[in-house]
Design an enzyme around this catalytic site. Structure first.
Site, PDB file in Angstrom:
ATOM      1  N   ARG A  39       0.789  -1.217   0.000  1.00 53.85           N
ATOM      2  CA  ARG A  39       0.000   0.000   0.000  1.00 53.85           C
ATOM      3  C   ARG A  39       0.833   1.285   0.000  1.00 53.85           C
ATOM      4  O   ARG A  39       0.626   2.159  -0.825  1.00 53.85           O
ATOM      5  CB  ARG A  39      -0.943   0.015   1.204  1.00 53.85           C
ATOM      6  CG  ARG A  39      -1.990   1.105   1.160  1.00 53.85           C
ATOM      7  CD  ARG A  39      -2.950   0.995   2.331  1.00 53.85           C
ATOM      8  NE  ARG A  39      -3.618  -0.289   2.389  1.00 53.85           N
ATOM      9  CZ  ARG A  39      -4.461  -0.661   3.346  1.00 53.85           C
ATOM     10  NH1 ARG A  39      -4.727   0.178   4.344  1.00 53.85           N
ATOM     11  NH2 ARG A  39      -5.034  -1.845   3.325  1.00 53.85           N
ATOM     12  N   HIS A  85      -8.414  -3.030  -7.312  1.00 51.54           N
ATOM     13  CA  HIS A  85      -8.120  -2.324  -6.054  1.00 51.54           C
ATOM     14  C   HIS A  85      -9.411  -2.096  -5.269  1.00 51.54           C
ATOM     15  O   HIS A  85      -9.993  -1.009  -5.310  1.00 51.54           O
ATOM     16  CB  HIS A  85      -7.447  -0.978  -6.373  1.00 51.54           C
ATOM     17  CG  HIS A  85      -6.768  -0.352  -5.199  1.00 51.54           C
ATOM     18  ND1 HIS A  85      -5.538  -0.758  -4.741  1.00 51.54           N
ATOM     19  CD2 HIS A  85      -7.152   0.665  -4.378  1.00 51.54           C
ATOM     20  CE1 HIS A  85      -5.174  -0.019  -3.710  1.00 51.54           C
ATOM     21  NE2 HIS A  85      -6.151   0.853  -3.462  1.00 51.54           N
ATOM     22  N   TYR A 129     -17.577  14.640 -12.732  1.00 50.82           N
ATOM     23  CA  TYR A 129     -17.424  15.845 -13.536  1.00 50.82           C
ATOM     24  C   TYR A 129     -16.107  15.883 -14.314  1.00 50.82           C
ATOM     25  O   TYR A 129     -16.007  16.614 -15.293  1.00 50.82           O
ATOM     26  CB  TYR A 129     -17.499  17.088 -12.645  1.00 50.82           C
ATOM     27  CG  TYR A 129     -18.828  17.251 -11.947  1.00 50.82           C
ATOM     28  CD1 TYR A 129     -20.020  17.367 -12.664  1.00 50.82           C
ATOM     29  CD2 TYR A 129     -18.889  17.287 -10.563  1.00 50.82           C
ATOM     30  CE1 TYR A 129     -21.224  17.518 -12.010  1.00 50.82           C
ATOM     31  CE2 TYR A 129     -20.087  17.440  -9.897  1.00 50.82           C
ATOM     32  CZ  TYR A 129     -21.257  17.544 -10.622  1.00 50.82           C
ATOM     33  OH  TYR A 129     -22.456  17.693  -9.979  1.00 50.82           O
TER      34      TYR A 129
END
Length: 825
Positions: A39, A85, A129
């Site tokens: 990670r 993931h 967006y």
């Protein structure tokens, strides 16, 4: 608890005793390594953490390349989360956003469209967006991934395969850096210029034993996306040689003088890496409000799409470099980047030097190129094998056609081709799939040309894997291509060591007039503030003071001098002259308590400017009660912010004068009631700091020591508080023993008590200042020479209730003597 079956087929569960310490240790280590490897820490080979690698790979699998239309960020995030993931969409989108920010990545890996955040800390728009696609740099990281160049492993649900590392033609760990916090460790690696990194890689290929200093010739230091200046190379050298270091960064600021005004402004055009611009401006405003930084009148952010521009407006007559250095000191405009070159090497975290990072990258690229070459060689040989069969068929085309036409099925035709022409199944299948147009003569020639080209390619590929030298030559060629394709100019400058960039070097070394009031207000003024006037002139207003406050001392000093500020408690503090705010002659100045860390009830009683501390010279101290002591200058050469004790004072005594001297010659001590004593300096024993001293002059009742001056220059100039003064020949004062009363210098019954008595030369000027702040400058040569014991002549006309508080000496050519300001009532 474990489960097992008994002979009858029943499942039997057993509870096994386990030490809680061992279980906690084992579980915590498993968790820690999962966080470290899976990670938070990047892989040394491609410089990516798993979430970055999975995002780029998923975008590549989607065909989301730089020359294709943008795709919605939400779609990309969904693809990554659903396939590779499963740790939530926020971590994936944050990763995608950061890779598209030009102020976060030196070479962006993602090209974004829409609001992807700002350097002010503004967050990106929602993923529904924004749109994104791969940047060409990231495509270089993915290049050749389909040629079995890297290992793949199962994804989280073992339904798909994902790459464990990318081929990474670009040395991404050095180019873009990385930062992350794991369990018990962290990484923080700075970005670099891609051209310099590629040059260093090539240099190490040419000379595997190259030293870190040799690598730094090609790769001098980090290159941050926000530009700025790196102060010194020691932190860089430490990071490159040990894997850890502290790199000091500064923003870029320029000083602009406003036309037609005495005001200046500071323009900040670049800020240190990872500094929030809006937070920086807010902090500056807080410091101004809390009066930790003086001289700033306004702050404006005029930044736009063309770059950063923060305007710091300064007040009138403020020294801009002092304010700028205060900004460097108190704000993130000067920051430290703590380098920790921690990366995953062979599934283990390791702190790496620069040479080790490049070595691991070359080792990875060597494996990638070897595996790619093997893959391409196999494909080339497979194609050659097919072409060989096609050419054989074309050479015997009639027999081949007859064989195929005589077969009832495709399988029968394939078997007959194998038996009749010595082909294998792959070649026979290729012949059966061959289109009739390939029978044309031109098509036949194309097959021959393709075969010849593949023969050369096979030869080239075999040459590459035949020797490590050829593999490294291929690495060098590709690295040079990357450099040529993505190289740009360095953004971050590397300056000399921070000590070489001390603010003293940035400030003009000039003479200024410094004044200190009885209430300890201090200021500096240009020498040309005052016009020379004839003896007896009335002067001009030099300072507006509060009630019961008056100007206590005035002196000339260089802006680079130290001011040794001696206090009523016998302590000494250090202050640079350039740290004293410059003010107009009418201004009161700044409370010295804001510049020094004075104790309670502590007050500055004597100030002396010092350019350098010499081992063979000392300071001569004199107190109100006539005590004197001399202490070596070198004992005051180490400034301390909290100050140190200089001398010991008896109760009721006070330090009144400090002067620089050598252990020879004579001095004259002058009292307020007009007595002067001349004796040799050698009669005062040399002491260490904090000494009590010895009796210098014997005082009459209610008398006190006022001044000390060396016997030098032409005359002794004595000034009284009512504005009278005179010059006297030194021969008028006979030498007496220390601790005697001396002789009469000047009559004080009419002219008032003595303010100061100093040695002067005929070509010098003096500046007198009164208790009300009136200042006059006059030539020494205009003051008459009189014998001792006389009253003197009027030097300065005073208003009723006003009195002279001191004078200072300066060369006649110091300051401008043109122009004057009349007194305003």
């Amino acid at each position: 608890m474990t489960s097992e079956e008994n002979p009858s087929g029943e499942v039997v569960k057993r509870v096994l005793p386990v030490s809680i310490e061992e279980e906690m240790k084992s579980s915590y280590l498993d968790y820690a390594m999962s966080v470290i490897v899976g990670r938070a820490i990047p892989d040394v080979r491609d410089g990516l953490k798993p979430v970055h690698r999975r995002t780029l790979y998923a975008m590549g699998e989607m065909g989301n390349y730089h020359d294709k239309p943008f795709k919605k960020s939400a779609r990309i995030v969904g693809e990554v989360m659903g396939k590779y993931h499963p740790h939530g969409d926020s971590s994936i989108y944050d990763t995608l956003v950061k890779m598209a920010q030009p102020f976060s990545y030196r070479y962006m890996l993602v090209e974004g469209q829409g609001n992807f955040g700002s350097i002010d800390g503004d967050s990106a728009a929602a993923m529904r967006y924004t749109e994104a696609r791969l940047d060409p740099v990231s495509e270089s990281l993915l290049e050749d991934i389909d040629k079995e160049t890297v290992d793949f492993g199962p994804n989280f649900d073992e339904s798909l395969q994902e790459p464990l590392v990318l081929p990474a033609k670009v040395p991404n760990l050095l180019v873009n850096g990385s930062d992350g916090i794991a369990v018990g460790m962290a990484t923080k690696m700075p970005p670099h210029n891609i051209k310099e990194v590629c040059n260093a890689v090539c240099a190490m290929i040419d000379d595997p034993d190259i030293s870190p200093a040799g690598l730094m010739e090609y790769m001098p230091g980090p290159d941050f996306p926000t530009g700025g200046v790196i102060l010194g190379r020691s932190g860089i050298a430490s990071a490159y040689t040990t894997g850890r270091g502290r790199i000091r960064m500064r923003g870029v600021a320029e000083i602009e003088d406003q036309e037609g005004s005495k005001k200046s402004r500071i323009i900040i055009s670049e800020i240190p890496y990872q500094v929030n611009k809006a937070r920086l401006i807010e902090l500056i405003a807080d410091l101004v409000r809390d009066k930790k930084i003086d001289g700033i009148s306004d702050i404006r952010d005029e930044s736009d799409k063309d770059g950063i521009r923060v305007v710091v407006e300064l007040k009138k007559s403020i020294v801009p470099m002092v304010v700028l250095n205060q900004l460097y000191k108190h704000t993130p405009l000067e920051s430290t980047f703590g380098v920790i070159n921690l990366a995953i090497v062979d599934n283990q975290p390791k702190v790496l030097t620069l040479k080790e990072i490049i070595h691991e990258f070359l080792k990875h690229r060597k494996s990638v190129i070897y595996r790619r070459t093997i893959f391409e060689l196999r494909k080339a040989e497979e194609r050659l094998h097919i072409l060989k069969g096609l050419l054989l068929a074309l050479d015997n085309i009639d027999a081949v056609i007859a064989t195929i036409r005589g077969s009832s099925t495709t399988e029968e035709a394939s078997q007959k081709l194998i038996e009749n022409f010595g082909l294998d199944e792959i070649q026979a299948d290729a012949i059966l799939k061959m289109q009739l147009r390939r029978l044309a003569a031109l098509e036949h020639q194309k097959i021959i040309d393709e075969r010849d080209g593949l023969l050369k390619e096979v030869e080239r590929l075999k040459l590459i894997i035949s020797d490590d030298g050829h593999i490294f030559a291929e690495i060098r060629r590709e690295t040079e291509e990357i450099s040529a394709k993505y190289a740009d100019e360095r953004r971050t400058k590397i300056s000399h060591d921070v000590s070489d960039l001390d603010k003293e070097d940035l400030i003009e070394n000039k003479q200024v007039l410094v004044s200190l009031t009885s209430h300890n207000y201090i200021k500096s003024m240009p020498l040309d503030t005052y016009k020379g006037q004839h003896r007896g002139g009335r002067g001009i207003i030099g300072m507006s003071t509060k009630d019961e406050d008056f100007v206590k001392s005035v002196f000339v000093a260089s802006t680079h001098d130290y001011l040794l500020c001696f206090t009523s408690s016998g302590r000494v503090y250090w202050l640079k002259v350039y740290d004293i705010p410059e003010a107009t002659r009418q201004s009161r100045g700044k409370a010295i308590v804001n510049l020094l860390e004075l104790g309670d009830e502590e007050k500055v009683t004597a100030v002396i400017p010092v350019s350098e501390f010499k081992e063979d010279e000392f300071f001569l101290f004199a107190t109100l009660n006539g005590m004197v002591v001399k202490i070596p200058q070198i004992e005051f050469s180490r400034p301390r912010q909290s100050g140190i004790y200089a001398i010991t004072l008896k109760d009721g005594d006070e330090l009144v004068h400090v002067m620089k001297a050598v252990d020879s010659g004579e001095i004259i001590l002058t009292t307020r009631m007009g007595q002067s004593l001349r004796f040799g300096i050698e009669s005062i024993s040399l002491r260490h700091r904090n000494a009590l001293g010895v009796k210098g002059i014997k005082l009459r009742y209610m008398d006190e020591l006022q001044d000390v001056t060396p016997v030098e220059k032409d005359h002794l100039l004595t000034i009284t508080e009512k504005g009278y003064g005179k010059r006297t020949e030194f021969d008028e004062f006979r030498g007496h023993g220390r601790a005697t009363m001396g002789v009469r210098n000047i009559q004080t019954d009419v002219s008032g008590g003595i303010v100061s008595s100093k040695a002067v030369s005929d070509e010098e000027d003096i500046i007198l200042m009164s208790r009300s702040g009136i200042v006059i400058r006059t030539k020494v040569s205009e003051i008459s020479i009189q014998k001792r014991g006389t009253r003197g002549v009027r030097i300065m006309k005073l208003d009723e209730g006003d009195s002279v508080v001191g004078f200072t000496i300066l060369d006649s050519d110091e300051g401008d003597e043109t122009g004057t300001d009349e007194i305003t009532e």
